[in-house]
Design a protein around this motif. Sequence first.
Motif, PDB file in Angstrom:
ATOM      1  N   ASP A 116       0.832  -1.201   0.000  1.00 42.52           N
ATOM      2  CA  ASP A 116       0.000   0.000   0.000  1.00 42.52           C
ATOM      3  C   ASP A 116       0.873   1.259   0.000  1.00 42.52           C
ATOM      4  O   ASP A 116       1.589   1.512   0.964  1.00 42.52           O
ATOM      5  CB  ASP A 116      -0.899  -0.005   1.243  1.00 42.52           C
ATOM      6  N   ILE A 117       0.807   2.019  -1.097  1.00 38.89           N
ATOM      7  CA  ILE A 117       1.509   3.298  -1.175  1.00 38.89           C
ATOM      8  C   ILE A 117       0.471   4.383  -1.443  1.00 38.89           C
ATOM      9  O   ILE A 117      -0.264   4.321  -2.431  1.00 38.89           O
ATOM     10  CB  ILE A 117       2.579   3.305  -2.285  1.00 38.89           C
ATOM     11  N   HIS A 118       0.397   5.360  -0.555  1.00 40.52           N
ATOM     12  CA  HIS A 118      -0.577   6.442  -0.682  1.00 40.52           C
ATOM     13  C   HIS A 118      -0.045   7.554  -1.573  1.00 40.52           C
ATOM     14  O   HIS A 118       1.164   7.720  -1.736  1.00 40.52           O
ATOM     15  CB  HIS A 118      -0.901   7.021   0.707  1.00 40.52           C
ATOM     16  N   VAL A 119      -0.972   8.321  -2.128  1.00 38.50           N
ATOM     17  CA  VAL A 119      -0.646   9.594  -2.764  1.00 38.50           C
ATOM     18  C   VAL A 119      -1.502  10.654  -2.079  1.00 38.50           C
ATOM     19  O   VAL A 119      -2.428  10.340  -1.330  1.00 38.50           O
ATOM     20  CB  VAL A 119      -0.909   9.577  -4.289  1.00 38.50           C
ATOM     21  N   LEU A 120      -1.184  11.918  -2.327  1.00 40.87           N
ATOM     22  CA  LEU A 120      -1.935  12.999  -1.691  1.00 40.87           C
ATOM     23  C   LEU A 120      -2.204  14.077  -2.729  1.00 40.87           C
ATOM     24  O   LEU A 120      -1.427  15.012  -2.910  1.00 40.87           O
ATOM     25  CB  LEU A 120      -1.148  13.564  -0.506  1.00 40.87           C
ATOM     26  N   THR A 122      -6.011  14.472  -3.787  1.00 43.06           N
ATOM     27  CA  THR A 122      -7.426  14.796  -3.651  1.00 43.06           C
ATOM     28  C   THR A 122      -7.857  14.701  -2.196  1.00 43.06           C
ATOM     29  O   THR A 122      -7.147  14.138  -1.349  1.00 43.06           O
ATOM     30  CB  THR A 122      -8.292  13.836  -4.477  1.00 43.06           C
ATOM     31  N   ALA A 123      -9.053  15.219  -1.920  1.00 39.69           N
ATOM     32  CA  ALA A 123      -9.602  15.120  -0.569  1.00 39.69           C
ATOM     33  C   ALA A 123      -9.793  13.657  -0.180  1.00 39.69           C
ATOM     34  O   ALA A 123      -9.570  13.272   0.979  1.00 39.69           O
ATOM     35  CB  ALA A 123     -10.929  15.871  -0.490  1.00 39.69           C
ATOM     36  N   GLU A 124     -10.203  12.828  -1.137  1.00 32.68           N
ATOM     37  CA  GLU A 124     -10.369  11.399  -0.841  1.00 32.68           C
ATOM     38  C   GLU A 124      -9.028  10.751  -0.492  1.00 32.68           C
ATOM     39  O   GLU A 124      -8.963   9.884   0.394  1.00 32.68           O
ATOM     40  CB  GLU A 124     -11.014  10.693  -2.043  1.00 32.68           C
ATOM     41  N   ASP A 125      -7.955  11.163  -1.169  1.00 32.76           N
ATOM     42  CA  ASP A 125      -6.617  10.669  -0.821  1.00 32.76           C
ATOM     43  C   ASP A 125      -6.291  11.024   0.629  1.00 32.76           C
ATOM     44  O   ASP A 125      -5.747  10.210   1.381  1.00 32.76           O
ATOM     45  CB  ASP A 125      -5.548  11.296  -1.724  1.00 32.76           C
ATOM     46  N   THR A 140       6.542   7.955   6.202  1.00 32.48           N
ATOM     47  CA  THR A 140       7.575   8.461   5.302  1.00 32.48           C
ATOM     48  C   THR A 140       6.946   8.985   4.023  1.00 32.48           C
ATOM     49  O   THR A 140       6.026   8.371   3.471  1.00 32.48           O
ATOM     50  CB  THR A 140       8.612   7.368   4.971  1.00 32.48           C
ATOM     51  N   VAL A 141       7.449  10.131   3.581  1.00 35.96           N
ATOM     52  CA  VAL A 141       7.037  10.725   2.312  1.00 35.96           C
ATOM     53  C   VAL A 141       8.208  10.671   1.353  1.00 35.96           C
ATOM     54  O   VAL A 141       9.317  11.102   1.692  1.00 35.96           O
ATOM     55  CB  VAL A 141       6.603  12.192   2.486  1.00 35.96           C
ATOM     56  N   ILE A 142       7.987  10.133   0.161  1.00 36.63           N
ATOM     57  CA  ILE A 142       8.995  10.183  -0.895  1.00 36.63           C
ATOM     58  C   ILE A 142       8.692  11.406  -1.736  1.00 36.63           C
ATOM     59  O   ILE A 142       7.651  11.494  -2.382  1.00 36.63           O
ATOM     60  CB  ILE A 142       8.967   8.915  -1.768  1.00 36.63           C
ATOM     61  N   GLY A 143       9.581  12.409  -1.680  1.00 33.95           N
ATOM     62  CA  GLY A 143       9.380  13.655  -2.415  1.00 33.95           C
ATOM     63  C   GLY A 143       9.345  14.851  -1.493  1.00 33.95           C
ATOM     64  O   GLY A 143       8.496  14.928  -0.604  1.00 33.95           O
ATOM     65  N   GLY A 144      10.290  15.778  -1.707  1.00 32.21           N
ATOM     66  CA  GLY A 144      10.390  16.960  -0.858  1.00 32.21           C
ATOM     67  C   GLY A 144       9.801  18.200  -1.480  1.00 32.21           C
ATOM     68  O   GLY A 144      10.319  19.305  -1.312  1.00 32.21           O
ATOM     69  N   GLY A 145       8.682  18.030  -2.202  1.00 32.99           N
ATOM     70  CA  GLY A 145       7.958  19.173  -2.740  1.00 32.99           C
ATOM     71  C   GLY A 145       7.013  19.744  -1.693  1.00 32.99           C
ATOM     72  O   GLY A 145       6.974  19.302  -0.539  1.00 32.99           O
ATOM     73  N   LEU A 146       6.209  20.715  -2.111  1.00 30.78           N
ATOM     74  CA  LEU A 146       5.374  21.439  -1.160  1.00 30.78           C
ATOM     75  C   LEU A 146       4.361  20.533  -0.463  1.00 30.78           C
ATOM     76  O   LEU A 146       4.274  20.514   0.769  1.00 30.78           O
ATOM     77  CB  LEU A 146       4.655  22.587  -1.875  1.00 30.78           C
ATOM     78  N   LEU A 147       3.572  19.783  -1.230  1.00 32.10           N
ATOM     79  CA  LEU A 147       2.548  18.949  -0.605  1.00 32.10           C
ATOM     80  C   LEU A 147       3.157  17.893   0.307  1.00 32.10           C
ATOM     81  O   LEU A 147       2.643  17.611   1.389  1.00 32.10           O
ATOM     82  CB  LEU A 147       1.679  18.274  -1.677  1.00 32.10           C
ATOM     83  N   GLY A 148       4.276  17.302  -0.116  1.00 36.39           N
ATOM     84  CA  GLY A 148       4.922  16.295   0.709  1.00 36.39           C
ATOM     85  C   GLY A 148       5.406  16.855   2.028  1.00 36.39           C
ATOM     86  O   GLY A 148       5.240  16.237   3.088  1.00 36.39           O
ATOM     87  N   LEU A 223       3.369   4.816   3.963  1.00 31.88           N
ATOM     88  CA  LEU A 223       4.246   5.422   2.951  1.00 31.88           C
ATOM     89  C   LEU A 223       3.419   6.230   1.976  1.00 31.88           C
ATOM     90  O   LEU A 223       2.358   5.787   1.509  1.00 31.88           O
ATOM     91  CB  LEU A 223       5.003   4.325   2.196  1.00 31.88           C
ATOM     92  N   CYS A 224       3.895   7.445   1.665  1.00 36.02           N
ATOM     93  CA  CYS A 224       3.203   8.329   0.727  1.00 36.02           C
ATOM     94  C   CYS A 224       4.171   8.788  -0.349  1.00 36.02           C
ATOM     95  O   CYS A 224       5.304   9.165  -0.058  1.00 36.02           O
ATOM     96  CB  CYS A 224       2.638   9.531   1.473  1.00 36.02           C
ATOM     97  N   CYS A 225       3.727   8.755  -1.604  1.00 32.43           N
ATOM     98  CA  CYS A 225       4.514   9.267  -2.727  1.00 32.43           C
ATOM     99  C   CYS A 225       4.050  10.676  -3.056  1.00 32.43           C
ATOM    100  O   CYS A 225       2.854  10.917  -3.242  1.00 32.43           O
ATOM    101  CB  CYS A 225       4.303   8.381  -3.961  1.00 32.43           C
ATOM    102  N   SER A 226       4.996  11.609  -3.141  1.00 35.82           N
ATOM    103  CA  SER A 226       4.691  12.981  -3.548  1.00 35.82           C
ATOM    104  C   SER A 226       5.772  13.398  -4.544  1.00 35.82           C
ATOM    105  O   SER A 226       6.658  14.192  -4.237  1.00 35.82           O
ATOM    106  CB  SER A 226       4.671  13.901  -2.323  1.00 35.82           C
ATOM    107  N   VAL A 227       5.699  12.821  -5.730  1.00 37.69           N
ATOM    108  CA  VAL A 227       6.777  12.943  -6.712  1.00 37.69           C
ATOM    109  C   VAL A 227       6.304  13.606  -8.010  1.00 37.69           C
ATOM    110  O   VAL A 227       6.785  13.293  -9.088  1.00 37.69           O
ATOM    111  CB  VAL A 227       7.401  11.558  -7.005  1.00 37.69           C
TER     112      VAL A 227
END
Length: 369
Positions: A116-120, A122-125, A140-148, A223-227
């Motif tokens: 299971d890897i989440h993304v962020l 939408t509101a449902e996410d 843990t978040v993969i990706g050091g952008g704003l949302l992450g 775990l969340c992907c923000s890439v």
Amino acid sequence: MDDKIKAVIIGGGIAGVQAASLLHDMSVTLISDEPFFPYYRMRIEEILGGKDPSSLYIHPEAWYQERGIEYIHARATKIENGAVVLEDARKIPFDRLLIATGSSARCLNLPGGRRDIHVLRTAEDAISLREALKKADSFTVIGGGLLGLEAAYSVATDFHIPVSVIETASHILPRQLDKESALLLQAKLAEAGVNVIVSGETESADDAFVYLKDGRKVAASVLCCSVGVNPGKEIAESSGIAVNRGILVDHQLKTSMENVWAAGDAAELDGKTFGLAMHAREMGSAAAKAMMGESVDYSPSEPSALLKVGGIDVVSFGIPEGEKHVETDGERHRTFFTDNGILKGAILINDKASMMKVKAMIGREYGRS
């Protein structure tokens, strides 16, 4: 019989809502495949802290009713013969159509058996991630952008579990910040309990850890992907509209199909796609004018971003490249970037009060008020 021009908008993001607010003397229909009314997507980390999606709405439901905007919660699948075809086979006829389908979250395909890897995006996410975090002992978040980063900070402060961010670049927010400014922000995040790992290349993941190519492993029961994102070009592509990375538009925001425009994250202009709310709002306004027959020659404004990460205000203007000039008093930190003495970009940390003054200086000689 209603003889008004029928304007249909696919997409409930900032571009679509902005256009809907400006289409006067038209019959306007807004189609969105989300179960909520349009909301500020850049604030969805607030849902992780327990807020209801309705608290993020751009406008209340009554706003659409008062303006006679028909709102349809459904997925549009195709455009054909002057109509938008919905998933349930309904057809919504249009005289003029705006595609403002935004973008979707990318996710890494990691070996290692992670289930299971989440993304962020939408509101449902956010709701799904919030439920998973209730049973988590690390995040843990993969990706050091704003949302992450915002998600990481929110989880660290609300759930009080170990939180890590893995960024492949040499510093966080590489599109908005220079390295020195990023290090200041990184220190603030560390104070809040966010462990930032830079130059970290992810190799694999199982249900307990993320494994990096240099041999390190990072705890990640959630775990969340923000890439990054992919422009929402699917409906255009399946309908025969010209696409590249996004939906190809000209400076009137017209697509290759007659009476069809595109705006926001989904659009591609002069080889570029856009991921900022400011550009979505600009393009929504320009598209609405074009759809009403006004003369339009859209060119995107210089990028600027007002970020709030870890409770710290970060403002970025223009292009953060060139000769660097730093001003700081220990709490506020300002970095200016010049080319031949002309101010090309600026980054302000904890100095929101100077925002408008500095923005007006872009393109002028540095050092002159």
